[in-house]
Each structure stands twice: as C-alpha cells, then as structure tokens.
Write a protein that holds these residues in place. Structure first.
Motif, PDB file in Angstrom:
ATOM      1  N   GLU A  31       0.685  -1.128   0.025  1.00 49.78           N
ATOM      2  CA  GLU A  31      -0.007  -0.105   0.104  1.00 49.78           C
ATOM      3  C   GLU A  31       0.827   1.187   0.178  1.00 49.78           C
ATOM      4  O   GLU A  31       0.389   2.272  -0.793  1.00 49.78           O
ATOM      5  CB  GLU A  31      -0.978  -0.198   1.231  1.00 49.78           C
ATOM      6  N   SER A  32       2.011   1.242   0.743  1.00 47.50           N
ATOM      7  CA  SER A  32       2.856   2.398   0.518  1.00 47.50           C
ATOM      8  C   SER A  32       3.512   2.757  -0.727  1.00 47.50           C
ATOM      9  O   SER A  32       3.552   3.849  -1.198  1.00 47.50           O
ATOM     10  CB  SER A  32       4.122   2.201   1.729  1.00 47.50           C
ATOM     11  N   LEU A  33       3.760   1.572  -1.618  1.00 45.33           N
ATOM     12  CA  LEU A  33       4.185   1.762  -2.960  1.00 45.33           C
ATOM     13  C   LEU A  33       3.210   2.386  -3.610  1.00 45.33           C
ATOM     14  O   LEU A  33       3.536   3.246  -4.496  1.00 45.33           O
ATOM     15  CB  LEU A  33       4.640   0.357  -3.461  1.00 45.33           C
ATOM     16  N   GLU A  34       1.879   1.802  -3.511  1.00 44.21           N
ATOM     17  CA  GLU A  34       0.835   2.322  -4.324  1.00 44.21           C
ATOM     18  C   GLU A  34       0.318   3.789  -4.222  1.00 44.21           C
ATOM     19  O   GLU A  34       0.596   4.551  -5.022  1.00 44.21           O
ATOM     20  CB  GLU A  34      -0.424   1.437  -4.096  1.00 44.21           C
ATOM     21  N   VAL A  35       0.566   4.222  -2.906  1.00 43.79           N
ATOM     22  CA  VAL A  35       0.388   5.642  -2.270  1.00 43.79           C
ATOM     23  C   VAL A  35       1.369   6.616  -2.991  1.00 43.79           C
ATOM     24  O   VAL A  35       1.075   7.507  -3.377  1.00 43.79           O
ATOM     25  CB  VAL A  35      -0.040   5.660  -0.719  1.00 43.79           C
ATOM     26  N   THR A  36       2.551   6.113  -2.915  1.00 42.78           N
ATOM     27  CA  THR A  36       3.730   6.802  -3.266  1.00 42.78           C
ATOM     28  C   THR A  36       3.665   7.118  -4.640  1.00 42.78           C
ATOM     29  O   THR A  36       3.893   8.283  -5.110  1.00 42.78           O
ATOM     30  CB  THR A  36       5.051   6.005  -2.717  1.00 42.78           C
ATOM     31  N   GLN A  37       3.319   6.128  -5.509  1.00 41.46           N
ATOM     32  CA  GLN A  37       3.433   6.402  -6.871  1.00 41.46           C
ATOM     33  C   GLN A  37       2.261   7.322  -7.223  1.00 41.46           C
ATOM     34  O   GLN A  37       2.448   8.137  -8.176  1.00 41.46           O
ATOM     35  CB  GLN A  37       2.981   4.895  -7.592  1.00 41.46           C
ATOM     36  N   LYS A  38       0.936   7.201  -6.649  1.00 42.14           N
ATOM     37  CA  LYS A  38       0.106   8.125  -6.723  1.00 42.14           C
ATOM     38  C   LYS A  38       0.439   9.650  -6.531  1.00 42.14           C
ATOM     39  O   LYS A  38       0.371  10.675  -6.944  1.00 42.14           O
ATOM     40  CB  LYS A  38      -1.270   8.017  -5.692  1.00 42.14           C
ATOM     41  N   LEU A  39       1.278   9.667  -5.472  1.00 44.92           N
ATOM     42  CA  LEU A  39       1.770  11.101  -5.195  1.00 44.92           C
ATOM     43  C   LEU A  39       2.847  11.611  -6.109  1.00 44.92           C
ATOM     44  O   LEU A  39       2.736  12.908  -6.539  1.00 44.92           O
ATOM     45  CB  LEU A  39       2.566  10.981  -3.589  1.00 44.92           C
ATOM     46  N   LEU A  40       3.874  10.727  -6.414  1.00 44.04           N
ATOM     47  CA  LEU A  40       4.791  11.413  -7.314  1.00 44.04           C
ATOM     48  C   LEU A  40       4.242  11.500  -8.570  1.00 44.04           C
ATOM     49  O   LEU A  40       4.788  12.278  -9.300  1.00 44.04           O
ATOM     50  CB  LEU A  40       6.032  10.202  -7.471  1.00 44.04           C
ATOM     51  N   SER A  41       3.097  11.026  -9.159  1.00 42.17           N
ATOM     52  CA  SER A  41       2.350  11.522 -10.350  1.00 42.17           C
ATOM     53  C   SER A  41       1.552  12.439 -10.370  1.00 42.17           C
ATOM     54  O   SER A  41       0.954  12.778 -11.272  1.00 42.17           O
ATOM     55  CB  SER A  41       1.876  10.203 -10.847  1.00 42.17           C
ATOM     56  N   HIS A  42       1.138  12.967  -8.935  1.00 41.14           N
ATOM     57  CA  HIS A  42       0.043  14.064  -9.056  1.00 41.14           C
ATOM     58  C   HIS A  42       0.897  15.294  -9.499  1.00 41.14           C
ATOM     59  O   HIS A  42       1.962  15.713  -8.964  1.00 41.14           O
ATOM     60  CB  HIS A  42      -0.275  14.125  -7.697  1.00 41.14           C
ATOM     61  N   LYS A  43       0.060  16.223 -10.040  1.00 41.79           N
ATOM     62  CA  LYS A  43       0.408  17.659 -10.648  1.00 41.79           C
ATOM     63  C   LYS A  43       0.884  18.433  -9.481  1.00 41.79           C
ATOM     64  O   LYS A  43       1.917  19.212  -9.678  1.00 41.79           O
ATOM     65  CB  LYS A  43      -0.629  18.084 -11.395  1.00 41.79           C
ATOM     66  N   TRP A  44       0.295  18.320  -8.287  1.00 34.90           N
ATOM     67  CA  TRP A  44       0.704  19.276  -7.171  1.00 34.90           C
ATOM     68  C   TRP A  44       2.228  19.081  -6.533  1.00 34.90           C
ATOM     69  O   TRP A  44       2.699  19.806  -6.421  1.00 34.90           O
ATOM     70  CB  TRP A  44      -0.400  19.046  -5.925  1.00 34.90           C
ATOM     71  N   TYR A  45       2.268  17.817  -6.409  1.00 31.68           N
ATOM     72  CA  TYR A  45       3.689  17.289  -6.237  1.00 31.68           C
ATOM     73  C   TYR A  45       4.566  17.620  -7.530  1.00 31.68           C
ATOM     74  O   TYR A  45       5.861  18.139  -7.396  1.00 31.68           O
ATOM     75  CB  TYR A  45       3.703  15.919  -6.145  1.00 31.68           C
ATOM     76  N   GLN A  46       4.398  17.496  -8.678  1.00 35.86           N
ATOM     77  CA  GLN A  46       5.427  17.487  -9.884  1.00 35.86           C
ATOM     78  C   GLN A  46       5.694  19.014  -9.972  1.00 35.86           C
ATOM     79  O   GLN A  46       6.576  19.514 -10.517  1.00 35.86           O
ATOM     80  CB  GLN A  46       4.554  16.850 -11.232  1.00 35.86           C
TER      81      GLN A  46
END
Length: 209
Positions: A31-46
């Motif tokens: 679940e950490s991996l999945e949530v991390t991938q969501k964050l790294l691909s989110h426009k706010w993070y980018q």
C-alpha cells in the motif's frame, strides 16, 4: 460539545490503531508503494519546488522513497522538528544528512533541538506542498492526528501569513473513515491519497484531479 468531540476522537484513535496493527508488513509495503506512486504522479507534487514531508513511523505510509525522490530531483526537502508544542519544517540536505539525524522518543528521526543552522521553511518564504501523516482520514479531507495538533497549528500559522501550501495526506486502507469528529481548530486538508478499492465500512474510491 468540546468534551464530546474529544471523547469521540479518543475512541476513534483507539479503533484506528487496532485496524492499522492488523495490517501485515507485506500489505503495508504494497500500500505504501501504491500511495507513493500516486503522489509522485500527482500534478501538485510535480509542480512543487519546496516540499515538506514527514519521516514515517512503522504504522504510517513509508515516506523514505518520497524523500529520496525530492532530493534526487533537486528540489528543497523539509522535514518536521517537534519541540514542546511547536513543529517547525527544517531543510534536509541529503540522504547522508537524513541518516545522521538523531532519533526522538517516538523512534523517528528529526533535526536536533539545538540545531539552528537549518533553513526554516516558514521564515524563508513558505512551502509549496506539505505531505502529512495522520491516524485517520476521510475522502473529503477531514483528518484525525495523534492529538498534539502540530499540523493544524502549522497550517493555521501559514494561513495567517498568506503562505498556505497545498496539503496531501497519505493513508493505508485501514486509515480511511466514513466520518471524523472535527473541532474548531482542526484543519481540512486538500487531498488524501489511499489504495485503490479501499473500503472504510464501504466507500467508493474517488478520482483525484
């Protein structure tokens, strides 16, 4: 009313801690991996250059890959320092810097209390994004912390100086709630990221823009 809210929060914290303890190590990693991938691909993070991120405990979504990604991409990474009832976000310079941080009584790393050499995000122009922990979240952005109010106070302080960053909470499936009792000083966060198909009771996964 305040006493009722606090009692409801205490009961929910106890329930959530039990639910989190029921997760296997493998499930938390997945679940950490999945949530991390969501964050790294989110426009706010980018789109963010100055990012604050919590240094995770065993019962929280693992943020070490996020810290590594921020540093590797050349952006400014800030991490919490808790002293008394105050939390500051101080700059982390490298992975070697991270490994050298002392451990607190909660067994998490943070800059030393007497370390005044680090850049403080609040006094140096603010943050673009705060990546937040919590015990419980709703899809609407209600958040239940551990009771100290550190992040609520920090966001209120930023808001008072018109330095309000975007805020994203990271959650395991076991941390998603249908509702959370909220008091007058509790701050909603902008977005919660959690594993696909999560069912707190029964909720439908939502698509984040």
């Amino acid at each position: 009313m305040a006493a009722c809210t606090q009692a409801a929060k205490k009961a929910l914290r106890s329930q959530l801690k039990k639910q989190i303890r029921s997760l296997t190590l493998e499930q938390k990693k997945r679940e950490s991996l999945e949530v991390t991938q969501k964050l790294l691909s989110h426009k706010w993070y980018q789109q963010s250059c100055r990012i604050a991120v919590y240094l995770s405990m065993d019962d929280e979504v693992d943020t070490e890959p996020i810290v590594k990604h921020i540093l590797a991409s050349g952006r400014d990474c800030f991490v919490p320092r808790y002293v008394g009832d105050r939390m500051d976000m101080l700059k982390l310079y490298s992975l070697d810097d991270l490994s050298s941080l002392p451990l607190t009584k909660w067994n998490i790393k943070q800059p030393a209390d007497d370390d005044d050499s680090r850049l403080d995000a609040y006094t140096a122009g603010g943050l673009d994004l705060v990546v937040m922990p919590g015990l419980g979240f709703t899809i609407e952005g209600d958040r239940l912390g551990r009771g100290k109010g550190y992040y609520d106070s920090y966001l209120s302080l930023c808001e008072s100086r018109a330095l309000m960053p975007k805020s994203i909470g990271l959650a395991f499936s076991a941390q998603m709630c249908k509702s959370i009792p909220m008091g007058p000083t509790d701050k909603k966060i902008d977005l919660v990221l959690y594993p696909q198909g999560t069912e707190p009771g029964t909720i439908e996964n939502i698509k984040h823009q």
